[in-house]
Design a protein around this motif. Structure first.
Motif, PDB file in Angstrom:
ATOM      1  N   CYS A 198      45.212  44.938  74.006  1.00 36.21           N
ATOM      2  CA  CYS A 198      45.215  43.146  72.968  1.00 36.21           C
ATOM      3  C   CYS A 198      43.828  42.926  71.855  1.00 36.21           C
ATOM      4  CB  CYS A 198      45.533  43.040  74.137  1.00 36.21           C
ATOM      5  SG  CYS A 198      46.330  40.563  73.493  1.00 36.21           S
ATOM      6  N   GLU A 199      42.697  43.147  72.826  1.00 36.89           N
ATOM      7  CA  GLU A 199      41.512  42.752  72.000  1.00 36.89           C
ATOM      8  C   GLU A 199      41.225  43.232  70.745  1.00 36.89           C
ATOM      9  OE1 GLU A 199      39.290  40.487  73.252  1.00 36.89           O
ATOM     10  OE2 GLU A 199      40.113  40.056  75.227  1.00 36.89           O
ATOM     11  N   LEU A 202      43.888  41.450  68.132  1.00 37.83           N
ATOM     12  CA  LEU A 202      43.395  40.088  67.735  1.00 37.83           C
ATOM     13  C   LEU A 202      41.926  40.274  67.399  1.00 37.83           C
ATOM     14  CD1 LEU A 202      42.997  38.322  71.655  1.00 37.83           C
ATOM     15  CD2 LEU A 202      43.820  37.861  69.401  1.00 37.83           C
ATOM     16  N   GLY A 215      44.679  32.208  74.547  1.00 38.53           N
ATOM     17  CA  GLY A 215      44.790  34.000  75.009  1.00 38.53           C
ATOM     18  C   GLY A 215      43.650  34.396  74.153  1.00 38.53           C
ATOM     19  N   PRO A 216      43.969  36.436  75.822  1.00 36.91           N
ATOM     20  CA  PRO A 216      44.711  36.955  76.466  1.00 36.91           C
ATOM     21  C   PRO A 216      44.965  36.490  77.571  1.00 36.91           C
ATOM     22  CG  PRO A 216      43.328  38.793  75.327  1.00 36.91           C
ATOM     23  CD  PRO A 216      42.418  37.076  74.672  1.00 36.91           C
ATOM     24  N   THR A 218      47.572  36.981  81.519  1.00 36.83           N
ATOM     25  CA  THR A 218      48.390  37.702  82.006  1.00 36.83           C
ATOM     26  C   THR A 218      49.419  37.081  82.138  1.00 36.83           C
ATOM     27  OG1 THR A 218      46.170  39.112  82.972  1.00 36.83           O
ATOM     28  CG2 THR A 218      48.287  39.412  84.190  1.00 36.83           C
ATOM     29  N   ILE A 223      49.847  41.454  78.939  1.00 35.57           N
ATOM     30  CA  ILE A 223      48.588  40.535  78.970  1.00 35.57           C
ATOM     31  C   ILE A 223      49.236  40.702  77.195  1.00 35.57           C
ATOM     32  CG2 ILE A 223      47.005  40.831  78.013  1.00 35.57           C
ATOM     33  CD1 ILE A 223      46.190  43.023  79.953  1.00 35.57           C
ATOM     34  N   ALA A 225      48.373  37.683  73.588  1.00 37.06           N
ATOM     35  CA  ALA A 225      47.626  36.866  73.321  1.00 37.06           C
ATOM     36  C   ALA A 225      48.580  35.504  71.663  1.00 37.06           C
ATOM     37  CB  ALA A 225      46.337  37.332  72.528  1.00 37.06           C
ATOM     38  N   GLN A 239      50.174  43.440  75.521  1.00 43.38           N
ATOM     39  CA  GLN A 239      50.090  44.737  76.136  1.00 43.38           C
ATOM     40  C   GLN A 239      50.796  45.174  77.311  1.00 43.38           C
ATOM     41  OE1 GLN A 239      46.018  45.298  76.135  1.00 43.38           O
ATOM     42  NE2 GLN A 239      45.673  46.713  77.844  1.00 43.38           N
TER      43      GLN A 239
END
Length: 240
Positions: A198-199, A202, A215-216, A218, A223, A225, A239
């Motif tokens: 996810c990071e 992003l 977000g992200p 939970t 996970i 965003a 994710q």
């Protein structure tokens, strides 16, 4: 989670998504880079997005600038006319009456009693997603509602077996708007696409001209965003 072929879609299962965009070519560049999608011409001004050859979404040109720039989720139905009538009888609204889309199938646009917009898809030549539940493909649809109990009643009336039947795996959750968004945000559906990281995703969204909304964070399903693309269409990264 394993890939699932479109042939398994029962009534009430999310089976397709599309985005209405001012600039389809810009959308192809954004989503092609973000998710690894390839594209081919489809019906009218729309294009199909493919992930390793399998259809995963459509991008369409907005025919009216007053229309929102938005992702829409479509639920499978064996009879678009019948389901549209059930929506009206349950207090919803039919925005676009059943409309044949070439030889692909029949589409409907509707809104629930709180105004959240969704679609119906009665398949013919195009059954829906060729693949889902993997990075770059549809993973979940979340309804953000004012009254989740009322939403459960409405959608349970329409799609009871898909949502609440034995062994149901609906890919469709309901949550209060205020859980993620300001309370003034109207009720709406949020389409989620799978990502491995996810990071990292992003970072790609920002690099491509999109922005992060939330977000992200939970959720019970992974996970999440919430982001917008470079034209303002909101969607989520998931994710698992």
């Amino acid at each position: 989670m394993a890939e699932n072929r479109a042939s398994v879609y029962a009534e009430g299962g999310p089976c397709w998504v599309d985005a209405q965009l001012p600039d389809v070519d810009a959308g192809k560049r954004f989503y092609g880079e973000l998710f690894g999608w390839g594209f081919e011409e489809a019906y009218g001004s729309s294009v199909w997005a493919r992930l390793e050859g399998a259809p995963v979404a459509a991008l369409a040109h907005k025919t009216d600038g007053r229309m929102p720039t938005v992702w829409t989720v479509y639920f499978a139905t064996p009879d678009a006319q019948k389901t549209a009538r059930r929506i009206q009888h349950a207090g919803g609204q039919v925005i676009m009456a059943p409309l044949p889309v070439g030889a692909a199938g029949t589409a409907v646009l509707a809104a629930d009693p709180e105004g959240a917009v969704f679609g119906l898809w009665q398949p013919d030549g195009h059954p829906g997603f060729g693949v889902r539940h993997r990075p770059g493909a549809f993973a979940w649809a979340q309804l953000y509602a004012r009254d989740t109990e009322a939403a459960n009643t409405f959608y349970g009336h329409l799609f009871h077996e898909a949502l609440f039947g034995p062994g149901a795996e609906p890919d469709f959750g309901r949550a209060p708007v205020g859980d993620v968004f300001p309370e003034v945000m109207p009720p709406h559906f949020l389409v989620h696409f799978g990502v491995r990281d996810c990071e990292a995703a992003l970072g790609a969204v920002s690099r491509l001209g999109g922005r992060v909304q939330a977000g992200p964070f939970t959720a019970s399903y992974g996970i999440v965003a919430v982001v917008t693309d470079n034209q303002g269409a909101s969607f989520a990264l998931l994710q698992r």
